[in-house]
Design a protein around this motif. Structure first.
Motif, PDB file in Angstrom:
ATOM      1  N   TYR A  16      -9.342  46.244 -45.012  1.00  0.00           N
ATOM      2  CA  TYR A  16     -10.542  46.076 -44.197  1.00  0.00           C
ATOM      3  C   TYR A  16     -10.450  47.030 -43.017  1.00  0.00           C
ATOM      4  O   TYR A  16      -9.343  47.455 -42.648  1.00  0.00           O
ATOM      5  CB  TYR A  16     -10.647  44.628 -43.676  1.00  0.00           C
ATOM      6  CG  TYR A  16     -10.500  43.622 -44.791  1.00  0.00           C
ATOM      7  CD1 TYR A  16     -11.610  43.181 -45.508  1.00  0.00           C
ATOM      8  CD2 TYR A  16      -9.238  43.148 -45.164  1.00  0.00           C
ATOM      9  CE1 TYR A  16     -11.477  42.296 -46.554  1.00  0.00           C
ATOM     10  CE2 TYR A  16      -9.095  42.257 -46.211  1.00  0.00           C
ATOM     11  CZ  TYR A  16     -10.211  41.831 -46.898  1.00  0.00           C
ATOM     12  OH  TYR A  16     -10.067  40.970 -47.941  1.00  0.00           O
ATOM     13  N   VAL A  59      -4.293  43.171 -45.538  1.00  0.00           N
ATOM     14  CA  VAL A  59      -3.839  41.798 -45.739  1.00  0.00           C
ATOM     15  C   VAL A  59      -3.038  41.748 -47.036  1.00  0.00           C
ATOM     16  O   VAL A  59      -3.526  42.161 -48.092  1.00  0.00           O
ATOM     17  CB  VAL A  59      -5.026  40.819 -45.799  1.00  0.00           C
ATOM     18  CG1 VAL A  59      -4.515  39.393 -46.033  1.00  0.00           C
ATOM     19  CG2 VAL A  59      -5.835  40.887 -44.505  1.00  0.00           C
ATOM     20  N   TYR A  87      -7.446  46.490 -40.671  1.00  0.00           N
ATOM     21  CA  TYR A  87      -6.452  45.562 -41.222  1.00  0.00           C
ATOM     22  C   TYR A  87      -6.054  45.920 -42.650  1.00  0.00           C
ATOM     23  O   TYR A  87      -6.861  46.470 -43.404  1.00  0.00           O
ATOM     24  CB  TYR A  87      -7.026  44.138 -41.308  1.00  0.00           C
ATOM     25  CG  TYR A  87      -7.395  43.487 -40.006  1.00  0.00           C
ATOM     26  CD1 TYR A  87      -6.437  42.809 -39.253  1.00  0.00           C
ATOM     27  CD2 TYR A  87      -8.708  43.515 -39.546  1.00  0.00           C
ATOM     28  CE1 TYR A  87      -6.790  42.175 -38.071  1.00  0.00           C
ATOM     29  CE2 TYR A  87      -9.065  42.884 -38.357  1.00  0.00           C
ATOM     30  CZ  TYR A  87      -8.104  42.218 -37.631  1.00  0.00           C
ATOM     31  OH  TYR A  87      -8.456  41.588 -36.467  1.00  0.00           O
ATOM     32  N   ARG A 142      -5.313  43.595 -49.792  1.00  0.00           N
ATOM     33  CA  ARG A 142      -6.738  43.767 -49.510  1.00  0.00           C
ATOM     34  C   ARG A 142      -6.870  44.559 -48.218  1.00  0.00           C
ATOM     35  O   ARG A 142      -6.079  44.374 -47.305  1.00  0.00           O
ATOM     36  CB  ARG A 142      -7.442  42.403 -49.413  1.00  0.00           C
ATOM     37  CG  ARG A 142      -7.353  41.614 -50.718  1.00  0.00           C
ATOM     38  CD  ARG A 142      -8.044  40.260 -50.656  1.00  0.00           C
ATOM     39  NE  ARG A 142      -7.881  39.559 -51.938  1.00  0.00           N
ATOM     40  CZ  ARG A 142      -8.331  38.326 -52.191  1.00  0.00           C
ATOM     41  NH1 ARG A 142      -8.970  37.650 -51.247  1.00  0.00           N
ATOM     42  NH2 ARG A 142      -8.143  37.777 -53.376  1.00  0.00           N
TER      43      ARG A 142
END
Lengths: 279, 329
Positions: free
Chosen positions: B166, B171, B169, B164
């Protein structure tokens, strides 16, 4: 103009009445209107709710690292200070958890055995809602389709789906962190949590639930660094009626603060690796 | 009720069969029959993907959009340098084939495909491999069998995983463990903090995610052959994504003068899994069909729990505490 996102609208307690009043004033003055047509521009710019972060979609953006300052995890109910818990007025609306008589006996058994039987002591997943107010940080990563909650303790990762999907029609067995489906009511994220297993406790005092637990969470910004978190717990096997908790979550703002993994369940054996005989 | 999600340990050690009654074994690949998930779960070769520009979709923050489900294509963690050769002391799954008909070593440099261990380190690795099938000491139990995080690099050869993305980031949600890669340019954690998944600081160079990995506790072995690093290891990972968005190669350089005689490089090919692949338990792609009647098919990740569900799995010989407290905080 009142908005549907009124925080604490189900809260009858006085615990956070002041905060609720602030939030409601903000809603009334329309300080959050992106059009900026507030009657009082100065108030609109300085009001805490005018500064909350938002996604490009306009929804509140809860991304960040959060942690409670409360004593909730020690005992949700009001209690005096004791060896293993600081005193607290509790976070249960109305004070006491409405146990069924038989369930109260089980809770009292749990309390007596808490130094050994609390699942947290094994570094296991804490479930919902306990993972939220356990006193360690958790990080929220947010996209339009979901929120990902990575808790520092153990390996707890929960997805709150916000893509208009529904709970599974059936599951082969229930989940440690439940099945979380969220939707927005104004600026409040409302999360319906079902399919919980019965392995987790609600706090260190042995408060507990069964597989019938159904949780409705409400996540609302109070200001850009504070979330008001409410959870209503319904469990016909354990409680005589639904009951509600309120707790604040604070953004961790320590310099360069970041989550540090804490897979503490590996502690009993990690000394043997790599290729070590242990102590 | 405590037996949920047992597939987290699908591919467990045959030496631990006493504990295996709760686990399942995936079907062995049938020659000539495509495997679920596209038929390349046991590919024999590593595709060439060059570092360069990214021409595919981007997220609002500019990152190449590579979010989704991925898994390696050549085998699991049974054997680090002979991925389809089976775990030590065990027969390979599927038909036995000569070495040159199996996938190449994950060690792409040196050319001989071997980890360039110093002699003492080689002896430790070989001692583990020799004892793996019949562990007589705790140190011979593969830590993943005890639900430890897969760590770096084994997480990439252990079941499928989701990435995932963002702003700032990435993850990685692995079958065992979660890894947060920070893109904010901040320095690593203090050196004495050692972590199963290490500390990762990344940045994008065109189609390539470059990640500097330090603070590794190095307790997660690379697989059942006992290949390993020490906590002194410094890893530089390059995730090189094909512009068609369907594949990437994980190319990581390992440097640890206390264990290796020279730096070496690992290469792990991966492919994307999507709604075009069947959901529901195949270990490359542990996804469920989301419940949204009347709308297009959508897959979503299953909850992953290990120690909570499997209890003393792999620990029978040494006694992983199951009922006694292990922390007092």
């Amino acid at each position: 103009m009142m908005r549907a996102s009124m925080p604490w609208k189900s809260a009858g307690g006085i615990l956070l009445a002041g905060i609720a009043a602030v939030a409601l004033n903000g809603a009334t003055s329309d300080a959050r209107s992106p059009s900026g047509k507030s009657q009082n521009p100065d108030q609109a710019q300085t009001h805490p709710l005018a500064q909350i972060p938002r996604l490009a979609s306009g929804k509140p953006d809860f991304s960040g690292i959060w942690q409670t300052l409360s004593e909730a995890d020690y005992d949700l109910e009001p209690h005096s200070g004791r060896r293993d818990a600081p005193p607290s007025a509790g976070i249960v609306e109305g004070g006491q958890i409405p146990y069924l008589p038989k369930a109260l006996a089980q809770k009292q058994h749990n309390f007596a055995a808490r130094a050994k039987d609390d699942p947290r002591l094994k570094c296991w997943s804490l479930g919902v809602p306990r993972s939220v107010y356990y006193p360690a940080p958790f990080q929220i990563f947010q996209r339009d389709r979901d929120l990902t909650l990575v808790h520092q303790l153990g390996n707890q990762v929960r997805t709150i789906h916000t893509n208009e999907t529904q709970h599974p029609e059936s599951v082969e067995s229930n989940f440690w962190l439940g099945d979380s489906r969220g939707h927005w009511e104004g600026d409040t994220l409302v999360v319906d949590v079902t399919d919980n297993n019965d392995e987790t406790w609600l706090d260190r005092a042995g408060n507990y639930h069964s597989e019938d637990l159904h949780v409705v969470e409400r996540w609302t910004f109070v200001d850009k660094d504070t979330i008001a978190y409410t959870a209503t717990l319904d469990d016909k096997s354990v409680f005589s009626r639904p009951w509600t908790i309120h707790v604040l979550l604070n953004r961790r703002r320590d310099k360069n603060f970041e989550l540090i993994e804490d897979y503490c369940y590996t502690l009993p054996y990690d000394e043997y690796y790599p290729h070590k005989g242990g102590k | 009720m405590t037996m949920r999600r047992l597939h987290v340990l699908l591919i467990a050690s045959a030496s631990l069969t006493a504990s295996l009654s709760i686990a399942q074994t995936p079907p062995a690949p049938t020659p000539g029959q495509p495997r679920p998930g596209g038929g390349i779960g046991f590919a024999k070769t590593v595709p060439q993907i060059a570092s360069g520009a990214w021409n595919g979709a981007r997220l609002a923050d500019g990152q190449p959009d590579i979010a989704g489900h991925w898994s390696n294509t050549i085998a699991n963690h049974s054997n680090w340098t002979d991925p389809q050769g089976g775990a030590p002391g065990e027969k390979p799954r599927g038909p036995e084939r000569p070495r040159d008909q199996r996938a190449p070593s994950r060690v792409s440099d040196p050319a001989d495909g071997q980890v360039p261990y110093l002699p003492a380190a080689r002896a430790l690795q070989e001692d583990f491999a020799k004892n793996f099938a019949n562990p007589t000491k705790p140190q011979y139990i593969e830590p993943l069998a005890r639900c430890a995080p897969g760590g770096v690099p084994k997480s990439f050869i252990w079941h499928g995983y989701e990435i995932r993305q963002y702003p700032g980031y990435l993850v990685f949600l692995f079958n065992s463990g979660t890894r947060i890669i920070r893109l904010d340019g901040k320095p690593h954690l203090p050196a004495n903090i050692k972590l199963w998944n290490a500390d990762s600081r990344g940045h994008w160079e065109g189609n390539t995610l470059v990640v500097d990995v330090s603070n590794n506790n190095a307790k997660a072995l690379f697989g059942r052959t006992g290949d390993f690093a020490s906590e002194n290891v410094h890893i530089v990972e390059r995730y090189i994504f094909d512009n068609d968005g369907k594949r990437y190669n994980y190319v990581a350089t390992f440097e640890d003068p206390t264990v290796y005689s020279r730096p070496w490089t690992a290469t792990i090919p991966a492919r994307r899994y999507t709604e075009a692949d069947p959901a529901g338990g195949e270990w490359h792609y542990e996804a469920n069909v989301a419940n949204r009647p009347g709308k297009p098919l959508l897959h979503e990740r299953m909850e992953r729990m290990c120690v909570e569900n499997n209890g003393p799995f792999g620990g029978g010989a040494v006694g992983v505490p199951l009922t006694d407290p292990i922390i007092d905080r």
